[in-house]
Design a protein around this motif. Sequence first.
Motif, short mmCIF file in Angstrom:
data_model
loop_
_atom_site.label_atom_id
_atom_site.label_comp_id
_atom_site.label_asym_id
_atom_site.label_seq_id
_atom_site.Cartn_x
_atom_site.Cartn_y
_atom_site.Cartn_z
N SER A 28 0.87 -1.26 -0.06
CA SER A 28 0.02 0.18 0.01
C SER A 28 0.86 1.24 -0.03
CB SER A 28 -0.95 0.09 1.35
OG SER A 28 -1.88 -1.13 1.26
N SER A 29 0.34 2.15 -0.55
CA SER A 29 0.99 3.58 -0.25
C SER A 29 0.01 4.60 0.44
CB SER A 29 0.97 4.26 -1.72
OG SER A 29 1.32 5.56 -1.82
N PHE A 30 0.50 5.46 1.28
CA PHE A 30 -0.31 6.13 1.87
C PHE A 30 -1.37 6.95 1.17
CE2 PHE A 30 3.40 9.11 1.43
CZ PHE A 30 2.70 10.32 1.04
N ARG A 31 -1.06 7.15 -0.03
CA ARG A 31 -1.84 7.66 -1.06
C ARG A 31 -2.98 7.19 -1.49
NH1 ARG A 31 1.43 11.94 -3.78
NH2 ARG A 31 3.67 12.10 -2.99
N ASP A 32 -2.99 5.69 -1.16
CA ASP A 32 -4.13 4.77 -1.59
C ASP A 32 -5.57 5.39 -0.86
OD1 ASP A 32 -2.44 3.64 -3.10
OD2 ASP A 32 -2.29 1.86 -1.80
N PRO A 33 -6.67 5.32 -1.77
CA PRO A 33 -7.94 5.84 -1.31
C PRO A 33 -8.42 5.12 -0.15
CG PRO A 33 -8.20 4.67 -3.27
CD PRO A 33 -6.61 4.79 -3.05
N VAL A 35 -6.61 4.15 2.55
CA VAL A 35 -5.91 4.73 3.66
C VAL A 35 -6.35 5.93 4.41
CG1 VAL A 35 -3.40 5.55 4.58
CG2 VAL A 35 -3.76 3.68 2.81
N CYS A 36 -6.64 5.91 5.37
CA CYS A 36 -7.32 6.83 6.32
C CYS A 36 -6.30 8.06 6.48
CB CYS A 36 -7.59 6.24 8.00
SG CYS A 36 -8.40 7.48 9.03
N LYS A 37 -6.75 9.17 5.84
CA LYS A 37 -5.85 10.34 5.64
C LYS A 37 -5.88 11.19 6.86
CE LYS A 37 -4.82 9.67 1.70
NZ LYS A 37 -5.77 8.31 1.20
N TRP A 38 -7.16 10.85 7.81
CA TRP A 38 -7.07 11.61 9.18
C TRP A 38 -6.03 10.73 10.17
CZ3 TRP A 38 -12.84 10.22 9.31
CH2 TRP A 38 -13.62 10.86 8.35
N TYR A 39 -5.93 9.41 9.90
CA TYR A 39 -4.98 8.90 10.86
C TYR A 39 -3.58 9.41 10.49
CZ TYR A 39 -2.53 4.94 13.51
OH TYR A 39 -2.09 4.60 14.51
N LEU A 40 -3.25 9.68 9.25
CA LEU A 40 -1.92 10.02 8.73
C LEU A 40 -1.59 11.30 9.42
CD1 LEU A 40 -1.98 9.14 5.06
CD2 LEU A 40 -1.00 7.81 6.70
N LEU A 41 -2.61 12.13 9.62
CA LEU A 41 -2.36 13.55 10.20
C LEU A 41 -2.16 13.49 11.54
CD1 LEU A 41 -5.15 15.24 8.19
CD2 LEU A 41 -2.75 15.91 7.97
N ASP A 42 -3.00 12.71 12.35
CA ASP A 42 -2.79 12.57 13.81
C ASP A 42 -3.51 11.36 14.54
OD1 ASP A 42 -3.35 13.60 16.73
OD2 ASP A 42 -1.72 14.75 16.21
N PHE A 43 -5.08 11.54 14.21
CA PHE A 43 -5.87 10.57 14.77
C PHE A 43 -6.99 10.63 14.20
CE2 PHE A 43 -7.41 14.87 16.19
CZ PHE A 43 -8.78 14.75 16.09
N CYS A 44 -7.79 9.80 14.27
CA CYS A 44 -8.94 9.05 13.38
C CYS A 44 -10.31 9.23 14.45
CB CYS A 44 -9.06 7.89 12.77
SG CYS A 44 -10.65 7.39 11.99
N PRO A 45 -11.14 10.06 14.21
CA PRO A 45 -12.33 10.34 15.49
C PRO A 45 -13.12 8.90 15.70
CG PRO A 45 -12.60 12.04 13.54
CD PRO A 45 -11.56 10.98 13.04
N HIS A 46 -12.94 7.86 14.73
CA HIS A 46 -13.51 6.92 14.89
C HIS A 46 -12.89 5.91 16.03
CE1 HIS A 46 -16.13 6.05 11.22
NE2 HIS A 46 -15.22 7.03 10.75
N GLU A 47 -11.78 6.28 16.57
CA GLU A 47 -11.07 5.68 17.62
C GLU A 47 -11.20 6.65 18.97
OE1 GLU A 47 -7.28 3.81 15.32
OE2 GLU A 47 -6.92 5.75 16.28
N ILE A 62 -7.77 2.00 6.18
CA ILE A 62 -6.58 1.52 7.00
C ILE A 62 -5.87 2.45 7.84
CG2 ILE A 62 -4.15 0.55 6.43
CD1 ILE A 62 -5.36 -0.41 3.67
N HIS A 63 -5.50 2.11 9.01
CA HIS A 63 -4.50 2.87 9.84
C HIS A 63 -3.34 2.10 10.03
CE1 HIS A 63 -8.33 4.67 12.18
NE2 HIS A 63 -8.47 5.09 11.03
N SER A 64 -2.18 2.61 9.52
CA SER A 64 -0.91 1.88 9.58
C SER A 64 0.06 3.28 10.06
CB SER A 64 -0.69 1.56 8.30
OG SER A 64 0.85 1.22 8.02
#
Length: 256
Positions: A28-33, A35-47, A62-64
């Motif tokens: 996977s690439s972090f650019r893939d659709p 992939v959770c972009k929110w998690y890349l930034l800092d956090f995902c509200p779902h968590e 995806i959170h990676s």
Amino acid sequence: MDEMRAMLDSLMGKDRNASINERKKKRSSFRDPEVCKWYLLDFCPHELFPNTKSDLGPCPNIHSDALREAFLADPEHDALQAQYEEDFAKVLQELVDQVEAKIKKGNQRIVAPIPEATLPEDKQQRVNELEARISDRLKKAEELAEEGRISECALFHQEIATYKDEIERIKATPFDSYIRKETQLRVCNVCGAMQSLADSMSRFESHVTGKQHMGYEKIRAYLAEIRKRQEERKKDGVNGDEAKRASEGDRERDRE
């Protein structure tokens, strides 16, 4: 077991057990659709709100941590961050708007006027009787005052005051518990939870360290950070062209 699997997925990817060739194909690439972009930034509200009234459910993407590191090291990181933050700010603002509506509703409930009581028939009859006595005593008091019989007039006014007090007690009784309950509440201006003014310090600490309060606190703080960075970009003359080019690059890679 599931927690360990999730942790390994986050650290090493879901294809960690696949062969090298398979991983090269599926990497996977972090650019893939997906992939959770929110998690890349800092956090995902779902968590933020598991097993609470504000639970958003599991994130479908995806959170990676490995992909987050790749994102941070990418040459186009700053432009991509601006792009992702623009979308993330809309999501966070919607969550804030929802909780603000909840806070407003809670405050309206606390300060709402108490509706007039509908009294039982026997109590209403007593009120009617007392009001009739008050009317009668007022007339007599006026007559006595005109005749200069002030001391007797004062006695009638005392009697009238007693009747009025009794009427107030009768009308207030059905709502005593409601009034006590509502006037002892406050609404948390962060998460919208109702709190008792009589809460102990331990209960207050339990609230401010709870998932909902901390979650909305994090959302508000990060949204403020995004807004600040957006303002700084405007002042620095960043017009979004870099973010646009990065976004176009993402779409090109998706088509490959």
